[in-house]
Design a protein around this motif. Structure first.
Motif, PDB file in Angstrom:
ATOM      1  N   THR A   1      22.728  59.644  30.247  1.00  0.00           N
ATOM      2  CA  THR A   1      22.371  58.484  31.068  1.00  0.00           C
ATOM      3  C   THR A   1      23.110  57.237  30.601  1.00  0.00           C
ATOM      4  O   THR A   1      23.643  56.467  31.420  1.00  0.00           O
TER       5      THR A   1
ATOM      6  N   LYS B   1      26.778  57.499  31.610  1.00  0.00           N
ATOM      7  CA  LYS B   1      26.957  57.252  33.046  1.00  0.00           C
ATOM      8  C   LYS B   1      26.819  55.774  33.368  1.00  0.00           C
ATOM      9  O   LYS B   1      27.580  55.228  34.186  1.00  0.00           O
ATOM     10  N   ASN B   2      25.855  55.125  32.739  1.00  0.00           N
ATOM     11  CA  ASN B   2      25.694  53.681  32.969  1.00  0.00           C
ATOM     12  C   ASN B   2      26.912  52.908  32.479  1.00  0.00           C
ATOM     13  O   ASN B   2      27.385  51.978  33.148  1.00  0.00           O
TER      14      ASN B   2
ATOM     15  N   ASN C   1      29.755  53.557  34.929  1.00  0.00           N
ATOM     16  CA  ASN C   1      29.585  52.791  36.160  1.00  0.00           C
ATOM     17  C   ASN C   1      29.871  51.311  35.934  1.00  0.00           C
ATOM     18  O   ASN C   1      30.492  50.655  36.787  1.00  0.00           O
TER      19      ASN C   1
ATOM     20  N   LYS D   1      34.348  58.429  30.848  1.00  0.00           N
ATOM     21  CA  LYS D   1      34.508  59.541  31.793  1.00  0.00           C
ATOM     22  C   LYS D   1      34.609  60.868  31.041  1.00  0.00           C
ATOM     23  O   LYS D   1      34.052  61.890  31.471  1.00  0.00           O
TER      24      LYS D   1
ATOM     25  N   VAL E   1      31.113  61.949  30.039  1.00  0.00           N
ATOM     26  CA  VAL E   1      30.352  62.520  31.151  1.00  0.00           C
ATOM     27  C   VAL E   1      30.904  63.883  31.546  1.00  0.00           C
ATOM     28  O   VAL E   1      30.150  64.853  31.743  1.00  0.00           O
TER      29      VAL E   1
END
Length: 540
Positions: free
Chosen positions: A168, A171-172, A175, A244, A247
């Motif tokens: 998480t 990913k945050n 983003n 990236k 993830v």
């Protein structure tokens, strides 16, 4: 895995919070600062240059092989090619000339390679542990388990929670960086300049909230990093790639690249596999480490390594992800069997399912009088705490003792002798870490004959490995434990408190609470002590 973690996490936080400024960035870092002297150069290096000038002139020395167990080393780098290890018993002929099981191991060995190529990305050990336990516990509850399985099941659930948190967060971060990157690139397009200057950002008129936020950040950035193109490539684009990769690979339960190697990944004691590509697909980290240890000091190129008689052996075992225990164990054994007297290990992870295999390799190295130097890690953790794990470590899992006499655990320090001396990211431990050494903005070799600055205990460890190599070069009769003693007993003691983050609170603690020696390593002092030790030993 310690690679680039500090830089990119800082970027993610900085971009999320606004101004891109830190105390560390406001400091002036002198060239070659890690080798300078606190008194004469007013920067807290390890006094290497002073030792060469005053203690080592006209002294005889022998070459010492130092193994860099890492992600690979660019053996053709202009500042390293003259100090790269060559196996005298092997020819590049497709045969195992020295009969050690490794074909054409001219400059070392790659335990991450195979007939299909080389592993670049890997999962965390955490992911591999969950994957192994999934068939046994997925979709199960404590009601359906026997008492004997409850502890393992609860550990499994805790690991899954840990992975979910990490994924998480990644990913945050991804983003956040993606959003910032997209807005920034659109702004640059509107400016009509590929490499805008501070004045261009000052003149830019935002048309929406995102542009206003990015402009605010970039005005601070451009005061510290005036070359936009360099900042964009090395920090924004690199940070995007880093998160990236986390993830897509590091935290991806479905990713497993081990087929590339072609070994039996379930056999931790398998020894013969790999290939002879000691550079691999990403040699930035290993090349940087190698340069700190032994980049050519006399060729008027690039940088000056710590040790002027180091011979660098590249043993590839650390991917962009967590290293596997079998690879680490085999890398240590390979280095020992091929003549390494110092081994640098700038890597670490939070789980070690086959620690016994690594421990056996460490015991083997100790029995062969090899000194192991290991980075303490970059999580700002107290390694003395039971909850803080960083593997490999010197404590044997079978409770037969430790490798402490031949193992040096290294924390990272900065250039200023004040409360900021401990690098903010560095792990520490009054009984777990031995010494500190320079690890902030260390300028060293990178692939394709380039150079850059990197941060981390990954950089501090090779400073100490270089010092150990230097001592073994000039005083070859000293044993590995004696070399460690010379390094430990000759540190520059730090007699003032330093800043430490404990949770969300900033505290000041005595530096002696951070490591066993209570100081920063010092080449000048260590050489003087080693010379005295060698003379005493010769009289016996």
């Amino acid at each position: 895995m310690f690679k680039n973690k500090i830089k990119y996490l800082f970027i993610a936080l900085a971009l999320a919070m606004g101004p891109f400024i830190s105390e560390a960035q406001n400091l002036t870092y002198k060239a070659n600062w890690q080798n300078l002297d606190l008194v004469s150069d007013t920067t807290f290096g390890i006094s290497t240059e002073k030792a060469y000038q005053e203690l080592l002139k006209n002294k005889k020395a022998v070459n010492v092989v130092v193994a860099v167990i890492d992600g690979g080393v660019d053996i053709s780098h202009e500042d390293l090619k003259s100090v790269i290890y060559t196996n005298p018993k092997e020819k590049l002929d497709g045969k195992d000339d020295d009969k050690n099981g490794y074909i054409d191991d001219i400059n070392g060995w790659d335990f991450l390679g195979g007939p299909k190529g080389d592993v670049e990305f890997e999962t965390l050990e955490l992911v591999r542990q969950i994957r192994a336990l999934n068939p046994k516990y997925e979709n199960k509850s404590t009601d359906s388990l026997s008492k004997t399985n409850e502890a393992e099941y609860l550990k499994y659930l805790n690991m899954k929670n840990e992975l979910n948190q990490k994924l998480t967060e990644a990913k945050n971060n991804l983003n956040g960086i993606y959003g910032f990157k997209t807005v920034l690139e659109n702004m640059v397009k509107k400016m009509g300049k590929e490499n805008p200057a501070l004045a261009d950002f000052e003149a830019f008129e935002p048309t929406e909230r995102g542009e206003a936020q990015v402009k605010k950040v970039m005005l601070n950035v451009m005061k510290e990093e005036p070359d936009f193109a360099t900042f964009k490539k090395e920090q924004i684009d690199a940070a995007f790639d880093h998160f990236k990769e986390q993830v897509d690979y590091n935290y991806n339960i479905d990713y497993n690249p081990r087929d590339i190697v072609g070994d039996d990944e379930n056999d931790p004691r398998q020894k013969i596999y790999g290939n002879n590509d000691v550079t691999g697909p990403d040699a930035l980290h290993g090349t940087h480490v190698a340069g700190i240890i032994g980049a050519n000091r006399d060729n008027n190129l690039g940088i000056k390594g710590v040790a002027n008689h180091a011979i660098i052996m590249s043993v590839r075992a650390v991917p962009n992800g967590d290293e596997r225990d079998k690879d680490v164990a085999n890398a240590i054994r390979y280095a020992v069997d091929n003549g390494a007297k110092v081994i640098n290990m700038s890597f670490g992870k939070g789980y070690s399912p086959h620690k016994d295999v690594v421990d056996d390799a460490v015991k083997y190295a100790v029995s062969k009088d090899v000194l192991l130097v290991h980075a303490a890690g970059n999580d700002d953790m107290n390694l003395d705490l039971e909850s803080s794990k960083n593997y490999p470590n010197r404590i044997y899992a079978d409770q037969t003792g430790t490798a402490a006499p031949s193992w040096i655990e290294v924390g990272a320090s900065g250039p200023t002798d004040d409360a900021s001396l401990k690098a903010s990211f560095s792990n520490y431990g009054k009984t777990s870490v031995d010494v500190f050494a320079p690890g902030e903005r260390i300028y060293s070799t990178t692939p394709n004959s380039t150079y850059t600055e990197e941060d981390g205990t990954s950089m501090a460890s090779p400073v100490v490995a270089g010092l150990a190599t230097l001592i073994r070069s000039y005083f070859p009769k000293l044993t590995a434990p004696e070399v460690k003693n010379a390094i430990m007993q000759s540190v520059v003691k730090v007699n003032h408190p330093v800043e430490l983050m404990i949770g969300k609170d900033k505290k000041t603690v005595p530096f002696s609470d951070l490591c066993i020696s209570g100081g920063v390593v010092n080449t000048y002092n260590a050489i003087k002590l080693a010379e005295s030790m060698a003379k005493t030993s010769a009289k016996k």
